[in-house]
Design a protein around this motif. Structure first.
Motif, PDB file in Angstrom:
ATOM      1  N   ASN A   8       0.824  -1.205   0.000  1.00  0.00           N
ATOM      2  CA  ASN A   8       0.000   0.000   0.000  1.00  0.00           C
ATOM      3  C   ASN A   8       0.859   1.257   0.000  1.00  0.00           C
ATOM      4  O   ASN A   8       0.545   2.223  -0.701  1.00  0.00           O
ATOM      5  CB  ASN A   8      -0.954   0.016   1.194  1.00  0.00           C
ATOM      6  N   ILE A   9       1.934   1.254   0.769  1.00  0.00           N
ATOM      7  CA  ILE A   9       2.836   2.414   0.796  1.00  0.00           C
ATOM      8  C   ILE A   9       3.488   2.600  -0.568  1.00  0.00           C
ATOM      9  O   ILE A   9       3.608   3.716  -1.066  1.00  0.00           O
ATOM     10  CB  ILE A   9       3.882   2.268   1.918  1.00  0.00           C
ATOM     11  N   LYS A  10       3.886   1.500  -1.191  1.00  0.00           N
ATOM     12  CA  LYS A  10       4.488   1.563  -2.527  1.00  0.00           C
ATOM     13  C   LYS A  10       3.488   2.135  -3.529  1.00  0.00           C
ATOM     14  O   LYS A  10       3.830   3.015  -4.324  1.00  0.00           O
ATOM     15  CB  LYS A  10       4.942   0.171  -2.961  1.00  0.00           C
ATOM     16  N   ARG A  11       2.254   1.665  -3.489  1.00  0.00           N
ATOM     17  CA  ARG A  11       1.231   2.161  -4.417  1.00  0.00           C
ATOM     18  C   ARG A  11       0.914   3.631  -4.167  1.00  0.00           C
ATOM     19  O   ARG A  11       0.723   4.394  -5.115  1.00  0.00           O
ATOM     20  CB  ARG A  11      -0.037   1.320  -4.316  1.00  0.00           C
ATOM     21  N   GLY A  54      -3.198  -0.074  -9.939  1.00  0.00           N
ATOM     22  CA  GLY A  54      -4.534  -0.644  -9.865  1.00  0.00           C
ATOM     23  C   GLY A  54      -5.618   0.394 -10.093  1.00  0.00           C
ATOM     24  O   GLY A  54      -5.371   1.598 -10.086  1.00  0.00           O
ATOM     25  N   GLY A  55      -6.816  -0.093 -10.302  1.00  0.00           N
ATOM     26  CA  GLY A  55      -7.944   0.754 -10.662  1.00  0.00           C
ATOM     27  C   GLY A  55      -8.334   1.787  -9.622  1.00  0.00           C
ATOM     28  O   GLY A  55      -8.678   2.918  -9.959  1.00  0.00           O
ATOM     29  N   ARG A  56      -8.287   1.420  -8.344  1.00  0.00           N
ATOM     30  CA  ARG A  56      -8.671   2.386  -7.292  1.00  0.00           C
ATOM     31  C   ARG A  56      -7.721   3.579  -7.273  1.00  0.00           C
ATOM     32  O   ARG A  56      -8.140   4.725  -7.148  1.00  0.00           O
ATOM     33  CB  ARG A  56      -8.683   1.724  -5.920  1.00  0.00           C
ATOM     34  N   TYR A  57      -6.440   3.291  -7.375  1.00  0.00           N
ATOM     35  CA  TYR A  57      -5.449   4.363  -7.369  1.00  0.00           C
ATOM     36  C   TYR A  57      -5.543   5.175  -8.661  1.00  0.00           C
ATOM     37  O   TYR A  57      -5.421   6.399  -8.643  1.00  0.00           O
ATOM     38  CB  TYR A  57      -4.041   3.792  -7.192  1.00  0.00           C
ATOM     39  N   GLY A  58      -5.735   4.500  -9.790  1.00  0.00           N
ATOM     40  CA  GLY A  58      -5.897   5.193 -11.061  1.00  0.00           C
ATOM     41  C   GLY A  58      -7.104   6.113 -11.056  1.00  0.00           C
ATOM     42  O   GLY A  58      -7.042   7.235 -11.564  1.00  0.00           O
ATOM     43  N   PHE A  63      -8.897  11.535 -11.034  1.00  0.00           N
ATOM     44  CA  PHE A  63      -9.880  12.548 -10.659  1.00  0.00           C
ATOM     45  C   PHE A  63      -9.217  13.783 -10.064  1.00  0.00           C
ATOM     46  O   PHE A  63      -9.572  14.918 -10.379  1.00  0.00           O
ATOM     47  CB  PHE A  63     -10.904  11.978  -9.674  1.00  0.00           C
ATOM     48  N   ILE A  64      -8.227  13.584  -9.222  1.00  0.00           N
ATOM     49  CA  ILE A  64      -7.616  14.701  -8.490  1.00  0.00           C
ATOM     50  C   ILE A  64      -6.679  15.531  -9.371  1.00  0.00           C
ATOM     51  O   ILE A  64      -6.644  16.763  -9.264  1.00  0.00           O
ATOM     52  CB  ILE A  64      -6.858  14.174  -7.255  1.00  0.00           C
ATOM     53  N   THR A  65      -5.916  14.888 -10.245  1.00  0.00           N
ATOM     54  CA  THR A  65      -4.854  15.576 -10.988  1.00  0.00           C
ATOM     55  C   THR A  65      -5.331  16.782 -11.791  1.00  0.00           C
ATOM     56  O   THR A  65      -4.770  17.870 -11.636  1.00  0.00           O
ATOM     57  CB  THR A  65      -4.081  14.577 -11.882  1.00  0.00           C
ATOM     58  N   GLY A  93      -8.158   5.732 -15.530  1.00  0.00           N
ATOM     59  CA  GLY A  93      -7.406   5.040 -14.485  1.00  0.00           C
ATOM     60  C   GLY A  93      -8.144   3.847 -13.920  1.00  0.00           C
ATOM     61  O   GLY A  93      -7.563   2.778 -13.707  1.00  0.00           O
ATOM     62  N   ALA A  94      -9.445   4.017 -13.682  1.00  0.00           N
ATOM     63  CA  ALA A  94     -10.244   2.930 -13.101  1.00  0.00           C
ATOM     64  C   ALA A  94     -10.419   1.772 -14.081  1.00  0.00           C
ATOM     65  O   ALA A  94     -10.232   0.607 -13.717  1.00  0.00           O
ATOM     66  CB  ALA A  94     -11.608   3.456 -12.659  1.00  0.00           C
ATOM     67  N   VAL A  95     -10.767   2.096 -15.317  1.00  0.00           N
ATOM     68  CA  VAL A  95     -11.053   1.039 -16.307  1.00  0.00           C
ATOM     69  C   VAL A  95      -9.790   0.267 -16.660  1.00  0.00           C
ATOM     70  O   VAL A  95      -9.786  -0.966 -16.649  1.00  0.00           O
ATOM     71  CB  VAL A  95     -11.735   1.632 -17.560  1.00  0.00           C
ATOM     72  N   ILE A  96      -8.702   0.967 -16.963  1.00  0.00           N
ATOM     73  CA  ILE A  96      -7.481   0.245 -17.350  1.00  0.00           C
ATOM     74  C   ILE A  96      -6.952  -0.575 -16.176  1.00  0.00           C
ATOM     75  O   ILE A  96      -6.504  -1.704 -16.345  1.00  0.00           O
ATOM     76  CB  ILE A  96      -6.412   1.176 -17.936  1.00  0.00           C
TER      77      ILE A  96
END
Length: 192
Positions: A8-11, A54-58, A63-65, A93-96
């Protein structure tokens, strides 16, 4: 539990790096909206974030960027462009991330399938967001405006993404940082 925390820290760290890239890369287009609309520099780190983290992070980084970049530098213009881009990039990000994460094999073919699906889904969401946002202003968003914004003006950026992202993923695979899994590798593992 420790390993999960490290992952999680790496992601989170990688996601912050991709967000920073999404904020900085548009400077290479000279803050000129027409050039940015053609080369789509903010899309590349979002797609990579979804693939690698992963999708959650994407979704979150996507959204934020654009909203953060709009707040910091005034580009993209917050309303309606920045908001519509936030939904578009979150979808990328989510779909890919979801599709690639659930692919049977992690290879270039799967990568292309997931990229094309994410690009189409993101552009559809962008169009829907533009319809809603411009409709609130009383402006019409036409089919011609959608085709120009989503595809025709973006052809150089789409081509760039289709070459650059797989090249980066292949390079990361060669270094072992983001390994591909191939059908032959799965068969060899089953034999041993």
């Amino acid at each position: 539990m420790m390993r999960e925390n490290r992952v999680n820290i790496k992601r989170l760290t990688l996601s912050a790096m991709f967000m920073a890239l999404g904020i900085v890369l548009p400077f290479f287009t000279g803050q000129i909206p027409q050039v940015g609309n053609m080369l789509l520099p903010m899309h590349i780190p979002i797609l990579l974030c979804g693939l690698i983290c992963g999708g959650r992070y994407g979704l979150a980084v996507g959204f934020i960027t654009p909203l953060l970049r709009s707040a910091l530098f005034g580009r993209p213009e917050f309303y309606p462009s920045g908001i519509a881009m936030a939904f578009e990039l979150a979808t990328y990000g989510a779909v890919i991330g979801f599709l690639y994460g659930h692919s049977r094999w992690k290879c270039v073919i799967a990568l292309y399938r997931c990229m094309i699906a994410a690009m189409l889904a993101g552009r559809a969401v962008w169009g829907a967001a533009e319809i809603v946002l411009l409709g609130l202003k009383g402006n019409a968003f036409t089919w011609q405006a959608f085709m120009a914004g989503a595809f025709l003006n973006a052809i150089p950026g789409i081509i760039l993404q289709l070459f650059l992202i797989p090249a980066i993923m292949i390079a990361l695979n060669r270094t072992g940082l983001v390994p591909f899994s191939h059908p032959s590798a799965s068969a060899n593992a089953a034999d041993t």
